[in-house]
Design a protein around this motif. Structure first.
Motif, PDB file in Angstrom:
ATOM      1  N   PHE A 338       0.846  -1.204   0.000  1.00 28.40           N
ATOM      2  CA  PHE A 338       0.000   0.000   0.000  1.00 28.40           C
ATOM      3  C   PHE A 338       0.883   1.256   0.000  1.00 28.40           C
ATOM      4  O   PHE A 338       0.681   2.178  -0.778  1.00 28.40           O
ATOM      5  CB  PHE A 338      -0.918  -0.009   1.232  1.00 28.40           C
ATOM      6  CG  PHE A 338      -1.904   1.138   1.277  1.00 28.40           C
ATOM      7  CD1 PHE A 338      -3.091   1.077   0.562  1.00 28.40           C
ATOM      8  CD2 PHE A 338      -1.642   2.272   2.033  1.00 28.40           C
ATOM      9  CE1 PHE A 338      -4.003   2.130   0.597  1.00 28.40           C
ATOM     10  CE2 PHE A 338      -2.538   3.329   2.079  1.00 28.40           C
ATOM     11  CZ  PHE A 338      -3.730   3.256   1.360  1.00 28.40           C
ATOM     12  N   ILE A 341       2.643   1.821  -3.356  1.00 23.24           N
ATOM     13  CA  ILE A 341       1.771   2.356  -4.417  1.00 23.24           C
ATOM     14  C   ILE A 341       1.385   3.808  -4.113  1.00 23.24           C
ATOM     15  O   ILE A 341       1.249   4.635  -5.011  1.00 23.24           O
ATOM     16  CB  ILE A 341       0.482   1.496  -4.560  1.00 23.24           C
ATOM     17  CG1 ILE A 341       0.841   0.046  -4.898  1.00 23.24           C
ATOM     18  CG2 ILE A 341      -0.430   2.045  -5.656  1.00 23.24           C
ATOM     19  CD1 ILE A 341      -0.338  -0.921  -4.831  1.00 23.24           C
ATOM     20  N   ASP A 342       1.238   4.113  -2.806  1.00 24.72           N
ATOM     21  CA  ASP A 342       0.796   5.443  -2.368  1.00 24.72           C
ATOM     22  C   ASP A 342       1.952   6.449  -2.434  1.00 24.72           C
ATOM     23  O   ASP A 342       2.482   6.895  -1.430  1.00 24.72           O
ATOM     24  CB  ASP A 342       0.257   5.326  -0.924  1.00 24.72           C
ATOM     25  CG  ASP A 342      -0.226   6.656  -0.360  1.00 24.72           C
ATOM     26  OD1 ASP A 342      -0.517   7.564  -1.159  1.00 24.72           O
ATOM     27  OD2 ASP A 342      -0.312   6.786   0.878  1.00 24.72           O
ATOM     28  N   LEU A 349      -5.262   5.705  -2.522  1.00 20.25           N
ATOM     29  CA  LEU A 349      -4.668   5.372  -3.819  1.00 20.25           C
ATOM     30  C   LEU A 349      -5.537   5.934  -4.935  1.00 20.25           C
ATOM     31  O   LEU A 349      -6.746   5.722  -4.961  1.00 20.25           O
ATOM     32  CB  LEU A 349      -4.550   3.849  -3.989  1.00 20.25           C
ATOM     33  CG  LEU A 349      -3.812   3.097  -2.875  1.00 20.25           C
ATOM     34  CD1 LEU A 349      -3.743   1.609  -3.202  1.00 20.25           C
ATOM     35  CD2 LEU A 349      -2.417   3.657  -2.653  1.00 20.25           C
ATOM     36  N   GLU A 353      -1.931   6.315  -9.468  1.00 16.73           N
ATOM     37  CA  GLU A 353      -0.958   5.550  -8.679  1.00 16.73           C
ATOM     38  C   GLU A 353      -1.078   4.051  -8.961  1.00 16.73           C
ATOM     39  O   GLU A 353      -0.070   3.354  -9.064  1.00 16.73           O
ATOM     40  CB  GLU A 353      -1.162   5.833  -7.185  1.00 16.73           C
ATOM     41  CG  GLU A 353      -0.635   7.205  -6.782  1.00 16.73           C
ATOM     42  CD  GLU A 353      -1.005   7.604  -5.357  1.00 16.73           C
ATOM     43  OE1 GLU A 353      -0.169   8.241  -4.693  1.00 16.73           O
ATOM     44  OE2 GLU A 353      -2.132   7.287  -4.914  1.00 16.73           O
ATOM     45  N   ILE A 354      -2.313   3.573  -9.105  1.00 16.92           N
ATOM     46  CA  ILE A 354      -2.532   2.151  -9.434  1.00 16.92           C
ATOM     47  C   ILE A 354      -1.921   1.852 -10.807  1.00 16.92           C
ATOM     48  O   ILE A 354      -1.221   0.856 -10.992  1.00 16.92           O
ATOM     49  CB  ILE A 354      -4.051   1.810  -9.453  1.00 16.92           C
ATOM     50  CG1 ILE A 354      -4.638   1.905  -8.047  1.00 16.92           C
ATOM     51  CG2 ILE A 354      -4.318   0.437 -10.063  1.00 16.92           C
ATOM     52  CD1 ILE A 354      -4.475   0.688  -7.178  1.00 16.92           C
ATOM     53  N   GLN A 382     -11.214   7.200  -5.075  1.00 10.74           N
ATOM     54  CA  GLN A 382      -9.949   6.815  -4.449  1.00 10.74           C
ATOM     55  C   GLN A 382     -10.144   5.484  -3.719  1.00 10.74           C
ATOM     56  O   GLN A 382     -11.250   5.167  -3.302  1.00 10.74           O
ATOM     57  CB  GLN A 382      -9.522   7.878  -3.424  1.00 10.74           C
ATOM     58  CG  GLN A 382      -9.147   9.207  -4.065  1.00 10.74           C
ATOM     59  CD  GLN A 382      -9.084  10.317  -3.035  1.00 10.74           C
ATOM     60  OE1 GLN A 382      -9.969  10.441  -2.193  1.00 10.74           O
ATOM     61  NE2 GLN A 382      -8.052  11.131  -3.099  1.00 10.74           N
TER      62      GLN A 382
END
Length: 470
Positions: A338, A341-342, A349, A353-354, A382
């Protein structure tokens, strides 16, 4: 409760549950006191294994400050971050307001500082990065904590890998609309002497007062004592306002220039010139902690890609499990993923970002948008921390028979052996979720496939096991 009391506590009464908490939880030992109340360990009567912290606030003591309590509860229901204490439920009775929260048993950051005297820069950077990220999560929501101090950070357990958690939002306040242009200032002098910002003492401040407090905490972590000391509050306040920030060579000669530079920026007496939480996280000093070099486990990506929970009730039950059965489920790799990715450290997220995280896995863009839509259950554009955990948790471990019983008991509020529309309404009330009767009816109708008006454990188990085949 007399009529006047009912009026004072009306908003809390309408938002949360008026069920007697003692019919749901059994209290164990007293573990502390905070603003206006006590904190005890408790467990659900139906399952003694999982422990919680319950903060019980005496209504008599908070009558004059009920707005602060409303604010605290509203904030607790909004925030969702790996380093912020998890709120579960609230109950109100004729004498108390009871707030059920995640139990963190690793002790205070304050105790850790006393025990270690000082932290290595790497230890301090690793912790401070998480702490600032939690505060940034608040600031993004126009929430100012106003009482950041080492006593308000707890470790989740006593292991070396314990997470740090921000607690106690008793003095927190939402103000202004957006982080960048907080239109109003706050004017109440609150906080704890060593950590209070100069502008708070002058009675005109905004979010940046939190950054000052974090600067004081970081200073103490690196040398063992606060930057502005005194024999009494008046003396401390005078020094906070007037004394220049100093680094005594005896304590600070071994500390890097980057650390001192960040401290000077965080402990800048003029709030307009002070670094923001956002920019503090980008400071070169944090390169020392190496914490953002986490490799994305391919299995986590696969779970994200495969996640399908066609029903809102399945998602609710899965999110309940990931937020409550934390001891049994290994979240360390999920937390690291997490955070990896963040990139913006917001505790949320975005689709960008994903996409960035999974580009290397060569997944077509349209698939990613589809995946994102499936994960974003509350459709706010989000993915929050709980949504991410629900999608990436090892579902075989999460959906064991024991865990399914635990979740079923949560929704079967009257122990009748069935989940009904009324029991779902009560659960959402306890959690402070705003769902109207129509929405609850829709959730129930989807889950109650045979249209019996109630869901047995067998039905519930079958419904949740569908997630194993998806």
């Amino acid at each position: 409760m007399d009529t006047k009391d009912q009026q004072i506590f009306q908003k809390i009464q309408e938002t949360f549950s008026s069920t007697d908490i003692r019919t749901v939880y059994a209290f164990e030992k007293l573990i502390g006191g905070g603003h206006f109340g006590s904190v005890r360990i408790a467990h659900r009567i139906t399952d003694p294994q999982v422990k919680y912290a319950v903060k019980s606030i005496l209504k008599e003591n908070i009558k004059k400050d009920v707005k602060l309590l409303e604010e605290e509860l509203s904030i607790l229901t909004q925030v969702d971050h790996p380093n912020i204490i998890k709120f579960h439920e609230t109950y109100i009775d004729y004498r108390y307001v009871h707030i059920v929260m995640e139990l963190s048993e690793g002790g205070e950051l304050f105790e850790k500082i006393v025990e270690m005297h000082r932290f290595s820069e790497q230890q301090a950077a690793s912790l401070m990065k998480k702490i600032i990220s939690a505060v940034k999560h608040l600031h993004e929501r126009a929430i100012c904590h106003r009482d950041l101090k080492p006593e308000n950070f707890l470790f989740s357990d006593k292991t070396v890998e314990a997470e740090i958690k921000l607690i106690d939002f008793g003095l927190s306040k939402r103000f202004g609309q957006v982080l960048d242009h907080a239109s109003e200032k706050m004017h109440t002098i609150v906080g704890t002497p060593y950590y209070v910002a100069p502008e708070v003492l002058k009675g005109n401040y905004d979010f940046s007062c939190d950054v000052w407090s974090l600067g004081v905490i970081l200073y103490i972590m690196l040398c063992g004592y606060p930057p502005f000391e005194g024999d009494n509050n008046k003396e401390i306040f005078r020094r906070v306002l007037q004394q220049k920030l100093e680094f005594d060579p005896d304590e600070w000669s071994e500390v890097s220039m980057e650390a001192k530079d960040l401290l000077e920026k965080m402990l800048q007496k003029e709030p307009a010139k002070r670094i923001s939480a956002i920019d503090a996280l980008k400071h070169p000093w944090f390169a020392i902690s190496h914490s953002d070099k986490a490799n994305l486990d391919k299995r986590i990506f696969q779970r994200l890609k495969d996640f399908k929970a066609p029903q809102r009730f399945q998602v609710e039950a899965l999110m309940f499990l990931v937020n409550n059965i934390t001891k049994e489920l290994d979240f360390k790799s999920l937390r690291e993923a997490f955070r990896a990715i963040d990139k913006k450290n917001t505790g949320l997220l975005s689709l960008t970002e994903i996409k960035g995280a999974f580009r290397e896995c060569r997944v077509p863009e349209e698939d990613l948008e589809e995946i994102f839509k499936r994960l974003d259950h509350d459709q706010d554009g989000q993915i929050n921390y709980s949504e991410f955990l629900a999608a990436t948790v090892d579902r075989k471990k999460a959906l064991t028979m024991q865990n399914l019983w635990f979740a079923f008991h949560h929704y079967d509020v009257d122990n009748s052996g069935f989940i009904t529309e009324a029991s779902l309404t009560e659960v959402f009330h306890r959690e402070g979720k705003y769902l109207n009767q129509e929405q609850v009816h829709e959730i129930m109708a989807q889950a109650d496939q045979e249209n019996k008006g109630k869901i047995s454990f067998e039905d519930f188990s079958k419904l949740m096991k569908e997630l194993l085949d998806s």
